[in-house]
Each structure stands twice: as C-alpha cells, then as structure tokens.
Design a protein around this motif. Structure first.
Motif, PDB file in Angstrom:
ATOM      1  N   GLU A 197       0.835  -1.209   0.000  1.00 49.95           N
ATOM      2  CA  GLU A 197       0.000   0.000   0.000  1.00 49.95           C
ATOM      3  C   GLU A 197       0.867   1.256   0.000  1.00 49.95           C
ATOM      4  O   GLU A 197       0.562   2.236  -0.696  1.00 49.95           O
ATOM      5  CB  GLU A 197      -0.925  -0.015   1.221  1.00 49.95           C
ATOM      6  N   ALA A 198       1.977   1.227   0.756  1.00 47.66           N
ATOM      7  CA  ALA A 198       2.868   2.383   0.811  1.00 47.66           C
ATOM      8  C   ALA A 198       3.646   2.548  -0.492  1.00 47.66           C
ATOM      9  O   ALA A 198       3.817   3.664  -0.993  1.00 47.66           O
ATOM     10  CB  ALA A 198       3.825   2.228   1.993  1.00 47.66           C
ATOM     11  N   ALA A 201       1.402   3.733  -3.926  1.00 42.55           N
ATOM     12  CA  ALA A 201       0.487   4.711  -3.320  1.00 42.55           C
ATOM     13  C   ALA A 201      -0.707   5.006  -4.225  1.00 42.55           C
ATOM     14  O   ALA A 201      -0.553   5.267  -5.416  1.00 42.55           O
ATOM     15  CB  ALA A 201       1.244   5.998  -3.017  1.00 42.55           C
TER      16      ALA A 201
END
Length: 294
Positions: A197-198, A201
């Motif tokens: 998820e990071a 983005a």
C-alpha cells in the motif's frame, strides 16, 4: 432415472446431467462432471489432505448459492472425513482424496475451497496466499501490477511466489512455506500488504473497508487465518460463465493489458495442462518450501 456410474470401484449416482448450470454458455451438469473427470489429476493434488469447504450452486450461479463446511447429509461412507478443530468446537469435514470422492463432490455442484494447512497439522500452514481483489474500475490488469511487486518483495525474503486467477475478477498469489503457525503467516502477509500500500500509493489498500476500495487493488491477507479457506486451483466458479481458477505463468501476468487475457473457461484447462503441466506443482514439493523471515 439417475444413471449409476462406477468410478474406481465405487458406485455413484450422477444426477441431472442435461441440466444447464451456466445459461450464458449453455454449459451443463454433464459437462461440469466431464471437466472434473478430465482434469482430476491436477485438482486432486491440491485437494489432498486438506479439509474441504463447499460453496454449492446446484441450480447454477443465478440460483441459491450456499456455503457448507460440515460433512453433507448422505455422504458415502467411503469418502474420507476428519474432525477439525474450530473455535466453536470440533466439526467433521470432507477430505477429497481420490477420483471417486471428487466425482461425488462435483455431483453436488460445488466450488472447492481449502485451508492453507493439512489435516495432520491443523493451524500449521504450509502455504501462504494473497488474494488480490480489484475494486472497479480497477481490473485484473491492476492486480497483475501488484502481483509483480509482491513477487519481487517475496523474492527478497527468499520466497518464490506462484500466481493463479481467482476464476472471478482477481488474482491469487501463493507460496510454499515451511510449516508455520497460521497467525504468524497472517502477520507476515499483513506486513507485506501494508508495504504494498505504501509502495504503490493510491493503487493498493490492505483494508477491507468497501469505501476505500474503488479503483484500488485490495491485498487480502486474511485468508491465511487458520479458519479461512481459498478457492482451490482448477475449481470451477459460480460465475456467469464456467470460469476456472487457473494457474498462470509470470509472463502472462507481466503481459496482461486486458482483463480478457486472464479469463480461462473449463475448455481451456486441458490444453493448458498439456502445454505447461501444473504450474503450481512446486507448491506440492516440500523441497520448495521456504521459511518465513524470523
């Protein structure tokens, strides 16, 4: 009259062979049974020693669809069953170990769903799974991008990943691991989902919340929980067409730029097995299992 068939010395009543289960294509119950008989070797290897959950759709995907974990009424005595621990108390589940049992289960019209652990070691997983589920307008194309990222991330920890279509909208990523408590596998898988998820983005969410998912790929790590099951490789799905959860090559994943490229129906599977063999065969080999980083 229900025809009686003998399969490996077991007498089976196979019913409603002319019944159309998939109206979009006219695919019948008889064709479903033929599909499972033809591709039994590949499917049985992935069902072996794993308690089975049934997602039944006896009147096709547009009819009643219901989930069953306990041994169905009328199960023949020669079908293997085993007691499985559950939080609400032990339950008895079916384990499909042979062709006769597979054909009996297929006659119930079911999707095959299995745990990430084997019956001799409940809650001790020998495989890890990520279910990549696209939120519209995202499709399996976006799932493939996420799968390639996860493949590299797993490789950095010495873990080799394999891919299959879910047979629905998404993609499943699987890896063979040394027997590990399910809660530890879940924790590691969640860590990677958060990292994805990071790193990606705006394109990935690790949370199930529906409002977060449009246009993103939900990296579902929760199916590593001991109580959860995942659609087994080569199972037919209760979709509009007779789609199959199909192992795919990494080249197919990398080259996917249209959702239709990764849709496989029952008729596609035998030619793919002839061409590739079982692309998930390494998951069945303990020699390919890797330890999770400690």
């Amino acid at each position: 009259m229900t025809p009686i068939t003998e399969v490996e010395g077991r007498r089976l009543a196979l019913s409603n062979l002319e019944k159309v289960l998939y109206p979009a294509t006219g695919f019948t119950k008889g064709e479903l049974l033929h599909y499972y008989a033809t591709n039994a070797g590949a499917l049985l290897a992935h069902l072996h020693d794993r308690p089975l959950s049934f997602l039944r759709y006896p009147d096709g995907p547009d009819g009643q669809v219901f989930f069953a974990k306990n041994v169905p009424p009328g199960t023949p005595s020669w079908v293997t069953t085993a007691e499985v621990p559950r939080s609400e108390g032990p339950a008895r589940m079916v384990i499909v170990q042979d062709l006769a049992s597979l054909m009996w289960a297929a006659n119930l019209v079911t999707e095959f769903h299995t745990h990430q652990w084997r019956i001799e070691t409940p809650g001790l997983a020998d495989r890890m799974v990520f279910d990549l589920d696209p939120g519209a307008p995202a499709t399996v194309v976006e799932c493939c991008e996420v799968a390639l990222w996860l493949r590299e991330r797993l490789a950095a920890d010495g873990i080799e990943a394999y891919a299959k279509t879910s047979g629905s909208k998404g993609l499943h990523l699987l890896a063979g691991i040394e027997p590990t408590p399910s809660e530890d596998v879940s924790a590691y898988a969640k860590k990677l989902a958060v990292e994805a998820e990071a790193a990606l983005a705006g394109r990935v969410t690790h949370r199930m919340t529906r409002s977060l998912r449009p246009g993103k790929v939900f990296v579902d790590f929760s199916q590593n929980a001991a109580r959860k099951t995942t659609a087994t490789a080569y199972t037919l799905r209760a979709r509009a067409e007779p789609s199959v959860s199909t192992p795919v090559t990494w080249d197919e994943v990398a080259d996917c730029n249209d959702p239709g490229h990764l849709v496989f129906l029952a008729a596609d599977i035998e030619p793919r097995l002839e061409r590739y063999g079982d692309l998930l065969a390494p998951l069945l080999d303990p020699g390919h299992a890797r330890a999770l980083p400690g």
